[in-house]
Design a protein around this motif. Structure first.
Motif, PDB file in Angstrom:
ATOM      1  N   SER A  63       0.802  -1.217   0.000  1.00  0.00           N
ATOM      2  CA  SER A  63       0.000   0.000   0.000  1.00  0.00           C
ATOM      3  C   SER A  63       0.837   1.270   0.000  1.00  0.00           C
ATOM      4  N   TYR A  90      -6.313   4.291 -11.510  1.00  0.00           N
ATOM      5  CA  TYR A  90      -7.491   5.159 -11.439  1.00  0.00           C
ATOM      6  C   TYR A  90      -7.244   6.384 -12.317  1.00  0.00           C
ATOM      7  N   ASP A 110      -4.511   6.800  -0.026  1.00  0.00           N
ATOM      8  CA  ASP A 110      -4.956   5.410  -0.179  1.00  0.00           C
ATOM      9  C   ASP A 110      -6.185   5.360  -1.077  1.00  0.00           C
ATOM     10  N   GLU A 111      -6.509   4.155  -1.517  1.00  0.00           N
ATOM     11  CA  GLU A 111      -7.588   3.977  -2.487  1.00  0.00           C
ATOM     12  C   GLU A 111      -8.958   4.328  -1.904  1.00  0.00           C
ATOM     13  N   GLU A 112      -9.211   3.980  -0.659  1.00  0.00           N
ATOM     14  CA  GLU A 112     -10.512   4.255  -0.068  1.00  0.00           C
ATOM     15  C   GLU A 112     -10.766   5.751   0.039  1.00  0.00           C
ATOM     16  N   THR A 113      -9.739   6.498   0.405  1.00  0.00           N
ATOM     17  CA  THR A 113      -9.886   7.955   0.451  1.00  0.00           C
ATOM     18  C   THR A 113     -10.206   8.500  -0.932  1.00  0.00           C
ATOM     19  N   LYS A 115     -11.703   6.893  -3.462  1.00  0.00           N
ATOM     20  CA  LYS A 115     -13.054   6.509  -3.875  1.00  0.00           C
ATOM     21  C   LYS A 115     -14.127   7.307  -3.142  1.00  0.00           C
ATOM     22  N   ARG A 116     -13.847   7.683  -1.907  1.00  0.00           N
ATOM     23  CA  ARG A 116     -14.841   8.408  -1.119  1.00  0.00           C
ATOM     24  C   ARG A 116     -14.811   9.911  -1.371  1.00  0.00           C
ATOM     25  N   GLU A 134     -11.512   2.978 -13.213  1.00  0.00           N
ATOM     26  CA  GLU A 134     -10.467   2.189 -12.559  1.00  0.00           C
ATOM     27  C   GLU A 134     -10.330   0.838 -13.242  1.00  0.00           C
ATOM     28  N   SER A 191     -19.967  10.825  -4.623  1.00  0.00           N
ATOM     29  CA  SER A 191     -18.556  10.492  -4.492  1.00  0.00           C
ATOM     30  C   SER A 191     -18.044   9.967  -5.826  1.00  0.00           C
ATOM     31  N   ALA A 193     -16.614   7.102  -6.519  1.00  0.00           N
ATOM     32  CA  ALA A 193     -16.828   5.677  -6.776  1.00  0.00           C
ATOM     33  C   ALA A 193     -18.285   5.260  -6.788  1.00  0.00           C
ATOM     34  N   GLU A 194     -19.163   5.996  -6.103  1.00  0.00           N
ATOM     35  CA  GLU A 194     -20.551   5.559  -6.033  1.00  0.00           C
ATOM     36  C   GLU A 194     -21.467   6.731  -5.758  1.00  0.00           C
TER      37      GLU A 194
END
Length: 341
Positions: A63, A90, A110-113, A115-116, A134, A191, A193-194
């Motif tokens: 990571s 991405y 990081d990836e979660e940050t 995507k959100r 992505e 966001s 990602a979603e």
């Protein structure tokens, strides 16, 4: 939908300048250019403009290994990565650089940050629409190709034709004037990602229950409205100028739509504002359940009677509407972006 072609190739020390460490690969990302446009009569090419974009690579197993670069326009982006390692790639286009929802790729850890990360509709324009995609890539030797599909994060509403054909003779004899077209109950935040669930907070919506019902914003007006059309339509005649509008997908479905006088989250609507004689009427059209990257194409609206005095009230039989819905990603013709290696 845009497609990025990604090509990875193992290079020897003598094949590259500056030389690469043995066991590394270069990965090239390139993207095409579009042209600017406006919401009335906008073409598919108008929506393909890339003002700036960024690519971020994260090592799937380590990571701490991250690559990031952002460029203006359609300039290429290249990285030197480890051969055989698996990465998640991405691509983000037309992200906001300033303001409350400014996005800085270098600050993403990081990836979660990533995507959100939240975006706001007010940060965009018809010729600078948000896009995100992505995929996973691995450089295994030789020449390897993969793609990242950039999906638009907004939905498009298209109005192709409005016909006046009022049945009741006393209204049919009056002049019909198309004054304006606009979206109401516009959801403004999602966001990368979603799609986010709808909230009742009025500041997260635009044109709540009517034109400027939740305040005014010039950037949003350019996306969701064409005012001062003032086009007369003879009975039996049509107005056929193409109009395109853009909104974040509204998470409220038709099964959960509301019509109460007090504000609460509800479905997005296209409102046709018109004058029959000297009196203004509204013809709201509730849009189908919405998805990002989909287009809601109103092939024809036929005016059959006088409308409502409220942009939230639909009068049964006032209009006949023919709507087609494109699947997400079929907004315009898919094409392949050229690759440089």
């Amino acid at each position: 939908m845009k497609k990025l072609i990604i090509t990875s190739m193992i290079l020897t020390l003598a094949a590259c300048s500056p030389p690469l460490v043995e066991g590394t690969s270069t990965v090239h990302f390139s993207i095409g250019k579009g042209i600017t446009g406006k919401s009335t009569g906008i073409s598919e090419e108008d929506e393909k403009e890339i003002s700036h974009w960024a690519v971020m690579l994260f090592n799937a197993r380590e990571s701490s290994e991250k690559f990031c670069e952002s460029v203006s326009g359609g300039a290429d982006i290249s990285f030197t990565i480890r051969s055989g390692a698996r990465y998640r790639a991405y691509a983000i286009a037309n992200y906001p650089r300033y303001g409350e929802y400014a996005f800085d790729p270098d600050r993403i850890t990081d990836e979660e940050t990533l995507k959100r990360s939240v975006i706001s509709l007010a940060d965009y324009s018809p010729s600078s629409l948000p896009m995100f995609g992505e995929t996973e890539i691995t450089a295994l030797g030789g020449e390897v190709s993969s793609t990242v599909s950039l999906t638009r994060l907004v939905s498009k509403v298209v109005v192709k034709k409005i016909t006046a054909d009022i049945r009741e003779e006393r209204f049919r004899a009056l002049p019909f004037l198309l004054k304006a077209l606009y979206l109401t109950n516009v959801w403004c935040r999602n966001s990368l990602a979603e799609d986010l669930p709808a909230e009742d907070a009025p500041e997260l919506w635009y044109n709540a229950m009517g034109w400027h019902g939740s305040g005014s914003n010039g950037a949003l007006d350019a996306l969701v409205a064409d005012r001062n059309i003032n086009a007369p339509i003879a009975q039996g005649g049509s107005y056929s100028t193409l109009h395109c509008f853009y909104t974040m997908p509204d998470a409220v479905t038709k099964d959960h739509d509301k019509r109460e006088a007090a504000w609460s989250s509800r479905c997005t609507r296209l409102v046709i504002e018109a004058a029959v004689g000297t009196k203004t009427y509204y013809y709201p059209v509730t849009l189908p359940d919405m998805k990002r990257g989909a287009a809601y194409i109103i092939e024809e609206v036929t005016i059959r009677n006088v409308g409502s005095l409220s942009p939230e009230e639909e009068i049964p039989g006032a209009v006949d509407v023919n709507i087609t819905v494109s699947v997400p990603g079929a907004w315009d013709k898919t094409y392949t972006i050229s690759e440089n290696s």
